[in-house]
Design an enzyme around this catalytic site. Structure first.
Site, PDB file in Angstrom:
ATOM      1  NE  ARG A  63      -3.824   0.220   2.179  1.00 11.64           N
ATOM      2  CZ  ARG A  63      -4.625   0.646   3.153  1.00 11.64           C
ATOM      3  NH1 ARG A  63      -4.685  -0.022   4.297  1.00 11.64           N
ATOM      4  NH2 ARG A  63      -5.355   1.728   2.995  1.00 11.64           N
TER       5      ARG A  63
ATOM      6  CB  CYS B   2      -1.958   3.761   9.376  1.00 11.52           C
ATOM      7  SG  CYS B   2      -3.302   4.269  10.476  1.00 11.52           S
TER       8      CYS B   2
END
Length: 278
Positions: free
Chosen positions: A178, A235
């Site tokens: 990611r 995050c």
């Protein structure tokens, strides 16, 4: 300040000694949002209340601030009062074992002024593996007197992350695919905030599924603190980065801050996107 982590033996002893404690089950599966609540009803640590990541550990108004914006003072005050928390209550959080949602509540409690909070290492998986008792059903709401008092030093907003060369080290806590932009299953864009370093949150845990010890955490993180301001962590939506913040606290490294909106907020605001491994 309370030690940030508690183990099975310590919690079991506290329950046996009727220590003033509030336990909160934070189990949550993003692919099955009601699964955590159902698992709680099937069996939880005795006396544990349940907190849903999206309904309890996020603001009701999700129009800004990323996918899981932090609650308002009023919302969080009401939540901890419902869990029976007073100023001198030890709040213990747990989840299925990866510590993500439990660490989110740990960080939020401190942000809203309750330092007597600890995460159960290994979560309910470790509790059950140790042959500790669980009980089914819902737990009656408490009537605590907690009142939120925000500590603004624990977080930063979008503008602070845009400081460029004057910004502290920025840590992306997501999994490497990611971060690099290879995949993005949830948010608007794939990639990371320019200049961010990837420190995956799962690496705060050891092979046993428990947190690495303080010495190992210090060895991992200390180079990022050498002669530099404490880093900013993010995050996807301000949840898994809290595991890294917990690891930093365990290592005795203070001052790190959370960007609560994280990547989801950055994308919503049209922030510049970087890809690759740098």
């Amino acid at each position: 300040m309370t030690h940030p982590v508690i183990d099975i033996a310590q919690l079991s002893e506290m329950l046996a000694n009727s220590t003033k404690i509030a336990i909160v089950d934070c189990r949550f599966d993003p692919m099955a949002p009601d699964a955590g609540r159902q698992a709680h009803l099937a069996g939880h640590i005795p006396g544990a209340h349940y907190a849903h990541l999206e309904l309890d550990l996020s603001a009701a108004d999700k129009s800004a601030g990323g996918r899981h914006p932090i609650p308002t003072e009023g919302e969080f005050t009401a939540l901890l009062q419902r869990f029976g928390v007073d100023a001198d209550t030890l709040l213990v959080t747990y989840d299925a074992g990866d510590l993500a949602a439990a660490s989110r509540l740990w960080w939020m409690a401190r942000y809203f002024g309750h330092d007597k909070v600890a995460v159960l290492d290994g979560g309910i998986a470790a509790w059950v593996a140790a042959d500790q008792q669980v009980e089914p059903g819902a737990v009656a709401a408490g009537n605590g007197t907690f009142a939120a008092n925000i500590d603004p030093a624990l977080c930063v907003d979008f503008q602070a992350v845009c400081y460029g060369e004057y910004r502290p080290v920025l840590i992306d806590s997501r999994d490497p695919p990611r971060y690099s932009g290879e995949v993005e299953p949830i948010d608007l864009h794939a990639g990371h905030i320019p200049g961010a370093i990837n420190m995956p949150w799962r690496e705060s845990l050891g092979e046993t599924g428990l947190l690495r010890d303080a010495e190992a955490q210090l060895a991992r993180w200390q180079p990022l603190f050498a002669d530099k301001p404490a880093p900013i962590l993010y995050c996807g939506s301000g949840v898994t980065a809290c595991v890294n913040l917990l690891a930093l606290e365990l290592a005795g490294l203070s001052g790190a801050r959370l960007y609560p909106g994280s990547w989801s907020d950055w994308c919503q605001r049209g922030g510049v996107v970087a890809t690759g491994n740098a």
